[in-house]
Design a protein around this motif. Structure first.
Motif, PDB file in Angstrom:
ATOM      1  N   SER A 348       0.887  -1.150   0.000  1.00 42.02           N
ATOM      2  CA  SER A 348       0.000   0.000   0.000  1.00 42.02           C
ATOM      3  C   SER A 348       0.936   1.214   0.000  1.00 42.02           C
ATOM      4  O   SER A 348       1.723   1.400   0.929  1.00 42.02           O
ATOM      5  CB  SER A 348      -0.889  -0.027   1.240  1.00 42.02           C
ATOM      6  OG  SER A 348      -1.526   1.216   1.359  1.00 42.02           O
ATOM      7  N   GLU A 353      -2.699   0.531  -3.963  1.00 36.08           N
ATOM      8  CA  GLU A 353      -2.039  -0.782  -3.949  1.00 36.08           C
ATOM      9  C   GLU A 353      -1.127  -0.906  -5.167  1.00 36.08           C
ATOM     10  O   GLU A 353      -1.587  -0.733  -6.305  1.00 36.08           O
ATOM     11  CB  GLU A 353      -3.118  -1.871  -3.954  1.00 36.08           C
ATOM     12  CG  GLU A 353      -2.533  -3.244  -3.730  1.00 36.08           C
ATOM     13  CD  GLU A 353      -3.608  -4.310  -3.555  1.00 36.08           C
ATOM     14  OE1 GLU A 353      -4.604  -4.060  -2.863  1.00 36.08           O
ATOM     15  OE2 GLU A 353      -3.424  -5.396  -4.129  1.00 36.08           O
ATOM     16  N   THR A 355       2.283  -3.186  -7.063  1.00 35.21           N
ATOM     17  CA  THR A 355       3.016  -4.468  -7.020  1.00 35.21           C
ATOM     18  C   THR A 355       4.433  -4.319  -7.570  1.00 35.21           C
ATOM     19  O   THR A 355       5.121  -5.294  -7.816  1.00 35.21           O
ATOM     20  CB  THR A 355       2.277  -5.553  -7.830  1.00 35.21           C
ATOM     21  OG1 THR A 355       2.009  -5.036  -9.127  1.00 35.21           O
ATOM     22  CG2 THR A 355       0.982  -5.974  -7.166  1.00 35.21           C
ATOM     23  N   ILE A 369       1.199  -5.633   2.033  1.00 31.02           N
ATOM     24  CA  ILE A 369      -0.089  -6.353   2.003  1.00 31.02           C
ATOM     25  C   ILE A 369       0.267  -7.839   1.891  1.00 31.02           C
ATOM     26  O   ILE A 369       1.062  -8.222   1.012  1.00 31.02           O
ATOM     27  CB  ILE A 369      -0.933  -5.894   0.797  1.00 31.02           C
ATOM     28  CG1 ILE A 369      -1.260  -4.395   0.947  1.00 31.02           C
ATOM     29  CG2 ILE A 369      -2.207  -6.737   0.667  1.00 31.02           C
ATOM     30  CD1 ILE A 369      -1.865  -3.763  -0.287  1.00 31.02           C
TER      31      ILE A 369
END
Ligand code: GDP
Ligand code: IMO
Ligand code: MG
Length: 423
Positions: A348, A353, A355, A369
């Motif tokens: 986060s 969010e 990646t 997360i």
């Protein structure tokens, strides 16, 4: 023949020494390409444990040649101590160990400068191993360094004196209280240089070129880990060399197109020693258990290693930067019996969010997360076949392979050579 690489994908201490030792029987030459005595690579076999610093981890195998490439920085004092420590093994270093003339020398004043620089940074210190790594690479890129090849020339001591004098001025400039007796350090250093000169210095890029032409197999051994890379790591809390795959090209003189397999090695969890951000770090009894069961203390400095969950955001990034072709998972045995396992699959980041690994992973920007897994209860240390793996371990491995889009070809279940399972 292509040159294969073995690299750490986290913040170092993934178990590179162990795996290089395991792989050495497949290779004619093992070559270190960067770093210096900040590395501590542990090997265990026949009930003996050994920590190597600058010497490649193939040194215990009878038929392997071991090479220290141009990208490495060598401290003659530490190096001679390392040779002394290996005396009991009756290794013929003159013929089994080759040193690049282009490798740079760590001087006593580099070590002092490292200490002065760290002391002057106070709380913002890097947490360096204080082996003089940063200052010696600074002299290399500043074009002031002394290389092993210079030690063969009569004039090297003049160059040394001028550089050491400059370093003393820089140490004074830091205005910190560093106590030292340079005369004593130099006596030890000059003595070590004379012993070092009895070894075999070569033009290593030419040697490797000819070795490749004649079909010899070569494994390049990385030191530190990709998240400590000077360009791609958590700067400034990094080391001063390129620990990633490209570093093997510049640190050995191997062309990019000649790189074959890139073995990426990671722990089933994460550790870090020294300062710097670590998003999945644990400050609770779970982290303390990892440290205790995994004996997570630095092989060089003895400092406790910080521990946390596996971070797939960071791991995906380092697989990409290195062009990893296959993975090796270490220390799965340490996690046996944990209540649950967590794996960070995203961050986060400023409310969103993500990646991918962002520019800044300081705790105020990033919260991990997690996906949560059931942990295996069985002791893995005596297992030698994948067919015996508990189903929870298989689930963990399958998940990682899917996320990372790479096969995990080796699972290590203990520090010993024999505790290595090929899949
Ligand atoms: P390197 O710097 O990457 O070579 O790693 P280090 O030698 O600094 O740290 C790895 C530590 O873990 C060493 O003490 C190894 O003996 C140990 N080790 C390596 N593989 C395993 C494993 O699969 N299980 C356990 N329990 N220990 C391991
Ligand atoms: P191996 O090869 C783990 C860390 C130090 C510090 C930072 C900079 O055994 O995996 P330096 O001495 O290079 O100026 O330190 O990098 N560090 C390592 N951490 N394993 C290593 O090597 C390391 N070499 C350096 O703790 O945070
Ligand atoms: Mg280590």
């Amino acid at each position: 023949m292509a040159v294969d690489l073995l690299l750490g994908l986290q913040w170092g201490d993934e178990g590179k020494g162990k795996i290089v030792d395991v792989l050495t029987s497949k290779y004619d030459i093992i070559a270190r390409f960067q770093g210096g005595p900040n590395a501590g690579h542990t090997l265990e076999f026949d009930g003996i444990k050994h920590v190597l610093r600058t010497i490649p981890s193939g040194i215990f195998h009878e038929n392997s040649m071991n090479l220290i490439g141009n990208g490495v920085v060598i401290d003659p004092v530490v190096f001679i101590q390392e040779l002394e420590g290996l005396k009991q093994f009756n290794i013929d270093f003159k013929s089994k160990l080759l040193l690049s003339r282009k490798a740079h020398v760590i001087l006593p004043t580099h070590r002092l400068l490292d200490a002065a620089s760290e002391a002057s940074k106070g709380k913002a210190k890097i947490g360096s191993t204080l082996k003089g790594i940063g200052p010696s690479y600074m002299d290399k890129t500043g074009r002031n360094g002394i290389r092993l090849g210079d030690l063969e020339l009569n004039s090297w001591k003049e160059k040394y004196r001028a550089l050491a004098n400059k370093h003393e001025e820089l140490i004074a400039f830091h205005s910190v209280d560093i106590q030292y007796n340079l005369q004593e350090m130099e006596d030890e250093f000059f003595k070590a240089v004379e012993t070092l000169k009895e070894l075999t210095f070569i033009d290593s890029e030419e040697y490797l070129h000819q070795a490749q032409k004649s079909g010899k197999t070569i494994l390049a051994e990385g030191a530190q880990g990709s998240l400590l890379d000077i360009d791609f790591g958590t700067y400034p809390f990094v080391t001063s060399s390129n620990t990633t795959a490209a570093g093997a090209c510049t640190g050995l003189g191997v062309a990019p197109g000649q790189i074959g397999e890139v073995y990426g090695i990671f722990k089933a969890y994460t550790t870090r020693v020294g300062s710097g951000p670590f998003p999945t770090e644990l400050f609770d009894e779970v982290g303390a258990k990892m440290a205790k069961v995994g004996h997570e203390f630095g092989a060089v400095t003895g400092r406790p290693r910080r521990c946390g969950w596996l971070d797939l955001v960071a791991l995906k990034y380092t697989c990409q930067v290195n062009g990893v072709t296959q993975l090796m998972m270490m220390k799965g045995d340490v996690l046996s019996g944990f209540d649950e396992l967590k794996v960070c699959t995203a961050y986060s980041y400023k409310g969103k969010e993500i990646t991918h690994l962002p520019y800044n992973i300081e705790p105020e920007n990033v919260t991990p997360i997690y996906s949560v897994f059931k942990c295996w209860k069985e002791d893995l240390t005596k297992m030698r076949e994948t067919s015996k793996f508990p189903k929870e371990l298989n689930t963990y491995i399958d998940f990682l392979e899917k996320e990372l889009e790479l096969p995990i070809k080796v699972v290590s279940v203990g520090p010993d050579r024999t505790q290595t399972i090929h899949r």
